[in-house]
Design an enzyme around this catalytic site. Structure first.
Site, PDB file in Angstrom:
ATOM      1  N   CYS A 255     -43.842 -13.880  22.918  1.00  0.00           N
ATOM      2  CA  CYS A 255     -44.298 -14.323  24.191  1.00  0.00           C
ATOM      3  C   CYS A 255     -45.061 -13.375  25.094  1.00  0.00           C
ATOM      4  O   CYS A 255     -45.779 -13.627  25.974  1.00  0.00           O
ATOM      5  CB  CYS A 255     -43.196 -15.110  25.089  1.00  0.00           C
ATOM      6  SG  CYS A 255     -42.064 -13.868  25.676  1.00  0.00           S
TER       7      CYS A 255
ATOM      8  N   TYR B 171      10.246  -0.597  10.315  1.00  0.00           N
ATOM      9  CA  TYR B 171       9.860   0.688   9.327  1.00  0.00           C
ATOM     10  C   TYR B 171       9.837   1.936   9.822  1.00  0.00           C
ATOM     11  O   TYR B 171      10.081   3.070   9.453  1.00  0.00           O
ATOM     12  CB  TYR B 171       8.566   0.235   8.524  1.00  0.00           C
ATOM     13  CG  TYR B 171       8.347   1.389   7.157  1.00  0.00           C
ATOM     14  CD1 TYR B 171       8.700   1.064   5.990  1.00  0.00           C
ATOM     15  CD2 TYR B 171       7.723   2.330   7.741  1.00  0.00           C
ATOM     16  CE1 TYR B 171       8.491   2.126   5.165  1.00  0.00           C
ATOM     17  CE2 TYR B 171       7.566   3.240   6.556  1.00  0.00           C
ATOM     18  CZ  TYR B 171       7.740   3.398   5.300  1.00  0.00           C
ATOM     19  OH  TYR B 171       7.644   4.150   4.391  1.00  0.00           O
ATOM     20  N   ASP B 172       8.793   2.100  11.095  1.00  0.00           N
ATOM     21  CA  ASP B 172       8.530   3.148  11.807  1.00  0.00           C
ATOM     22  C   ASP B 172       9.958   3.856  12.512  1.00  0.00           C
ATOM     23  O   ASP B 172       9.858   4.948  12.204  1.00  0.00           O
ATOM     24  CB  ASP B 172       7.463   2.992  12.891  1.00  0.00           C
ATOM     25  CG  ASP B 172       6.276   2.559  12.305  1.00  0.00           C
ATOM     26  OD1 ASP B 172       5.932   2.750  11.003  1.00  0.00           O
ATOM     27  OD2 ASP B 172       5.240   2.028  12.709  1.00  0.00           O
TER      28      ASP B 172
ATOM     29  N   LYS C 297     -19.983  -7.625 -15.365  1.00  0.00           N
ATOM     30  CA  LYS C 297     -20.335  -7.166 -14.306  1.00  0.00           C
ATOM     31  C   LYS C 297     -20.825  -8.525 -13.676  1.00  0.00           C
ATOM     32  O   LYS C 297     -21.368  -9.397 -14.292  1.00  0.00           O
ATOM     33  CB  LYS C 297     -21.377  -6.064 -13.954  1.00  0.00           C
ATOM     34  CG  LYS C 297     -20.523  -4.797 -14.391  1.00  0.00           C
ATOM     35  CD  LYS C 297     -21.286  -3.372 -13.709  1.00  0.00           C
ATOM     36  CE  LYS C 297     -20.710  -2.156 -13.816  1.00  0.00           C
ATOM     37  NZ  LYS C 297     -21.449  -1.046 -12.850  1.00  0.00           N
TER      38      LYS C 297
ATOM     39  N   ASP D 241       6.479  -3.931  11.044  1.00  0.00           N
ATOM     40  CA  ASP D 241       6.101  -2.334  11.044  1.00  0.00           C
ATOM     41  C   ASP D 241       6.877  -1.576  12.024  1.00  0.00           C
ATOM     42  O   ASP D 241       7.269  -0.483  11.450  1.00  0.00           O
ATOM     43  CB  ASP D 241       4.633  -2.388  11.113  1.00  0.00           C
ATOM     44  CG  ASP D 241       3.461  -2.788  10.388  1.00  0.00           C
ATOM     45  OD1 ASP D 241       4.117  -3.235   9.303  1.00  0.00           O
ATOM     46  OD2 ASP D 241       2.375  -2.774  10.551  1.00  0.00           O
ATOM     47  N   ALA D 242       7.216  -1.968  13.024  1.00  0.00           N
ATOM     48  CA  ALA D 242       8.104  -1.360  14.171  1.00  0.00           C
ATOM     49  C   ALA D 242       9.436  -0.857  13.633  1.00  0.00           C
ATOM     50  O   ALA D 242       9.804   0.337  13.739  1.00  0.00           O
ATOM     51  CB  ALA D 242       8.154  -2.005  15.310  1.00  0.00           C
TER      52      ALA D 242
ATOM     53  N   LYS E 145     -12.490  -6.019 -12.077  1.00  0.00           N
ATOM     54  CA  LYS E 145     -13.090  -4.733 -12.019  1.00  0.00           C
ATOM     55  C   LYS E 145     -13.250  -4.099 -10.833  1.00  0.00           C
ATOM     56  O   LYS E 145     -14.073  -4.361 -10.033  1.00  0.00           O
ATOM     57  CB  LYS E 145     -14.336  -4.638 -13.029  1.00  0.00           C
ATOM     58  CG  LYS E 145     -14.783  -3.321 -13.183  1.00  0.00           C
ATOM     59  CD  LYS E 145     -16.132  -3.329 -13.785  1.00  0.00           C
ATOM     60  CE  LYS E 145     -16.541  -2.016 -14.418  1.00  0.00           C
ATOM     61  NZ  LYS E 145     -16.788  -1.144 -13.101  1.00  0.00           N
TER      62      LYS E 145
ATOM     63  N   GLU F 268      -6.757   2.309 -10.275  1.00  0.00           N
ATOM     64  CA  GLU F 268      -7.920   2.460  -9.445  1.00  0.00           C
ATOM     65  C   GLU F 268      -7.413   3.023  -8.123  1.00  0.00           C
ATOM     66  O   GLU F 268      -6.710   2.094  -7.346  1.00  0.00           O
ATOM     67  CB  GLU F 268      -8.916   1.274  -9.672  1.00  0.00           C
ATOM     68  CG  GLU F 268     -10.293   1.647  -9.115  1.00  0.00           C
ATOM     69  CD  GLU F 268     -10.999   1.950 -10.148  1.00  0.00           C
ATOM     70  OE1 GLU F 268     -12.285   1.912  -9.949  1.00  0.00           O
ATOM     71  OE2 GLU F 268     -10.793   2.009 -11.370  1.00  0.00           O
TER      72      GLU F 268
END
Length: 732
Positions: free
Chosen positions: A473, A50-51, A341, A47-48, A135, A196
């Protein structure tokens, strides 16, 4: 793609055409990495990295605004605030799919029989080929591309008219802003992709944690959090919510006669969607006939709770597009598709009472007694309310209609109350997931005390109060400062804690007493054969073999396991005592630091704070435990019964060879397990951390080392193999 030599450090005087080339190279590199990460699920850089490239592009575009293009990764988060959402009429309606009412696997057979009947197939005709896919439990979305550029994103709405949410959809990195040219079908002039928008469970949990820390409302479920984000007027807010996307179909598209693609099957279309850069669910497959649909339904259902996102069923579609056209539609639903479902995981029911349970550590948990409701595949009659503050926050009282959630093996919980506006239909929809959907806020957050207060209630129903005495108790109940939970002070004298304390003491990671399971502990405690932990080692053959379903041979095995457990280690014994906040790792740290139990029992809070990774809360819990005379008595009685371990001298951390050094382990080492390597490093005074930072002194990397190795290389942290680590331990 090879890195452009001037990608990050341009000459002081750079020609305009070179600036454009550098910006294009940066954009292309970022698009490639994003495709690998979000679509192929196969990241090639940390990630670093990419950043770093993203920031280089951002800086270049800031200095030269004329270089900004609509498809630049920097343009995803626009931050514009819309005055309202504009209605969008769908060129091709976003129709709903018929839902199969039979939630069992046999529902697939019903659908297949219906398709064969509509196609007038003979009984001995070949099986129909379908595409089976999950789904997704998210928000349906239509993405319109013109000449390969995203120009509009719209919600389903009523199927005919949705809302323009382009400003928010552009923040989702999985959705391409431009489509790659070339390939078998090219890019049609007009293309609408249907799919979706959803939120991964881990992202949802992190979002709610941030909401709690900020004092904001939490979200009911990932679906509602996603829907609330998509409908925000401010895209900056949407950008802060980690949304994802799956593509599963097409809407409006340039006809084949005018240069559009000519797909033969639905599966071909899905393959092309992936080629265009859209994520398609890994579970999608073709299935021939009812038997393979049934197998798919069962397989996905069995792994449903392990998926990183929520689904509420599977979808079957006839694969042949020619057969789809032949089957057509009925009442605006396709005959060639069905949603099958699984049992709902959220339902609405009524609170009939609130009881209080006492756990192993003495924590009191309020539990809602419910009108029975079928949710998550089982009938639920009780659901946790967590603590008094959660009850007040959600505004739950006896008699309320509430939303109950159960997923997999998770304990059912009350999510919130049904808002007053929905109370007129609550009775009719009790036991319905439709009401659970409607009951969340417009922004996806859970209904809380405000909604509950608006509900008409009997004035005679009092607010719930936590008992002052333990319901088991009778000991005093207390709540520590800064804690949400109330606790019984009865300790090992409380029968509720006694059972759980015995099971914890006997578990494999503690004293490892084989055969001492829940049923046997129930009999021993309820029959008053055992009152304290030392009573275990006073058990005789007669007492054990007289218990229900306990033959003499089984009793002998338990006694042998008890005898064997007497020879243990100090970390196991400490962990087995069940001291709050003391897990296996802390128990090891305590044993290593102090060397013996007496030193731990007599240590002050200040001395305990000197132990690796022991903070104020843990130190206070340990000190409080051993300050109780009855706990010290239990320890002495266990010693008197023969429980023993090898003790050593206290560690002088400052003199240990690796004192003050922080290590991180990654990958698989040739001869040592991760735990063995950690033990050796900690014994030498080192701290073993879980992530790499600038404070890390060494990273020990084995085979298949992951992002931690890349992070170490990026930060310049020294990397050792197993041999290098062992040499360091030996002072070489």
């Amino acid at each position: 793609m090879a890195e452009h030599p001037d990608l990050f450090s341009a000459p002081a005087q750079e020609a305009p055409e070179d600036l454009g080339l550098r910006a294009a190279a940066l954009r292309a590199q970022l698009h490639q990495w994003a495709h690998q990460y979000y679509v192929l699920d196969a990241p090639t850089v940390p990630d670093a990295e990419y950043d770093r490239v993203f920031q280089a592009l951002q800086a270049l575009e800031t200095a030269h605004p004329e270089l900004v293009t609509p498809d630049s990764p920097t343009q995803r988060v626009i931050g514009a605030v819309m005055e309202g959402l504009t209605p969008v009429r769908h060129t091709v309606p976003m129709l709903s799919i018929r839902t199969e009412t039979d939630t069992e696997a046999s529902g697939a057979e019903t659908f297949d029989a219906r398709v064969r009947r509509e196609l007038k197939l003979a009984p001995d005709a070949p099986p129909v080929e379908y595409v089976a896919e999950p789904k997704f439990d998210g928000l349906a979305m239509s993405l319109r591309y013109e000449n390969g550029r995203l120009v509009q994103a719209a919600t389903r709405g009523d199927g005919e008219v949705g809302e323009d949410v382009t400003h928010n959809i552009r923040t989702i990195r999985q959705i391409p802003l431009t489509l790659p040219t070339g390939g078998r079908y090219g890019v049609p002039p007009v293309l609408e992709v249907r799919g979706e928008v959803y939120m991964r469970r881990a992202d949802f949990d992190r979002l709610n944690e941030r909401q709690r820390e900020a004092g904001g409302k939490t979200f009911v479920n990932p679906r509602n959090a996603a829907a609330g984000a998509v409908r925000q007027l401010d895209s900056g807010i949407a950008a802060q919510r980690p949304l994802s996307f799956f593509a599963y179909g097409l809407g409006d598209i340039t006809p084949a006669a005018e240069g559009g693609p000519d797909f033969a099957t639905h599966f071909d279309m899905l393959r092309q969607l992936k080629a265009w850069g859209f994520p398609v669910a890994a579970q999608v497959r073709t299935a021939r006939g009812a038997s393979e649909l049934v197998a798919f339904h069962q397989e996905v259902g069995a792994s449903r709770d392990q998926l990183p996102y929520d689904i509420d069923g599977v979808v079957y579609k006839v694969n042949s597009l020619a057969l789809q056209r032949q089957l057509g539609f009925v009442t605006r639903e396709p005959r060639w598709a069905v949603a099958h479902k699984y049992p709902a995981q959220e339902m609405v029911t009524r609170v009939e009472g609130i009881d209080v349970q006492v756990g192993r550590t003495g924590k009191l948990t309020p539990v809602a007694r419910l009108a029975p409701v079928f949710v998550g595949g089982v009938t639920v009659t009780n659901a946790t309310l967590h603590n008094l503050f959660e009850i007040r926050k959600k505004g739950v009282r006896v008699g309320d209609q509430v939303i109950v959630r159960r997923a997999g093996d998770v304990i059912p919980e009350v999510v919130g109350t049904v808002p007053a506006a929905l109370l007129p239909v609550a009775g009719a929809l009790q036991g319905s997931d439709a009401l659970a959907d409607a009951a969340s806020g417009a922004d996806g957050t859970a209904p809380g005390a405000d909604a509950a207060r608006a509900a008409p209630r009997s004035p005679y129903v009092p607010n719930f109060r936590m008992p002052r005495q333990c319901p088991i108790c009778g000991s005093t109940v207390v709540r520590e400062k800064g804690e949400a939970n109330h606790r019984c002070t009865g300790g090992l004298f409380c029968p509720a804690q006694r059972k759980e304390a015995l099971l914890h003491f006997a578990q494999r990671r503690a004293m490892d007493i084989e055969g001492l399971g829940e049923k046997l502990v129930d009999q021993l405690v309820e029959g008053q054969v055992i009152r304290t932990l030392p009573d275990l080692y006073r058990l005789g053959l007669t007492a054990l073999s007289s218990l229900d379903r306990m033959a003499e041979k089984s009793a002998q095995n338990v006694l042998a396991a008890l005898e064997k457990s007497k020879h243990t280690t100090l970390p196991r014994f400490l962990f087995g005592l069940g001291i709050r906040h003391v897990g296996e790792a802390t128990a090891k740290d305590l044993a290593r630091h102090f060397g013996g139990l007496d030193a731990i029992m007599d240590a002050s809070v200040e001395q305990l704070l000197e132990v690796n990774d022991v903070g104020p809360v843990v130190a206070e819990a340990i000190h409080t435990f051993f300050a109780q005379p009855h706990n010290r008595e239990v320890v002495e009685q266990l010693r008197a019964c023969g429980v023993t371990w090898k003790e050593g001298p206290p560690a002088e951390r400052a003199t240990l060879p690796l004192a003050g050094k922080t290590f991180v382990l990654t990958g698989t080492l040739p001869t040592l397990s991760r735990e063995d390597a950690k033990d050796r490093l900690e014994a030498a005074g080192a701290k073993v951390a879980g992530s790499v930072s600038r404070k890390t002194h060494y990273v020990v990397a084995g085979e298949e080392a992951g992002s931690k190795l890349a992070k170490a290389q990026e930060l310049g942290v020294p990397v050792l193999d197993e041999a290098g680590m062992l040499a360091l331990l030996q002072g070489r």
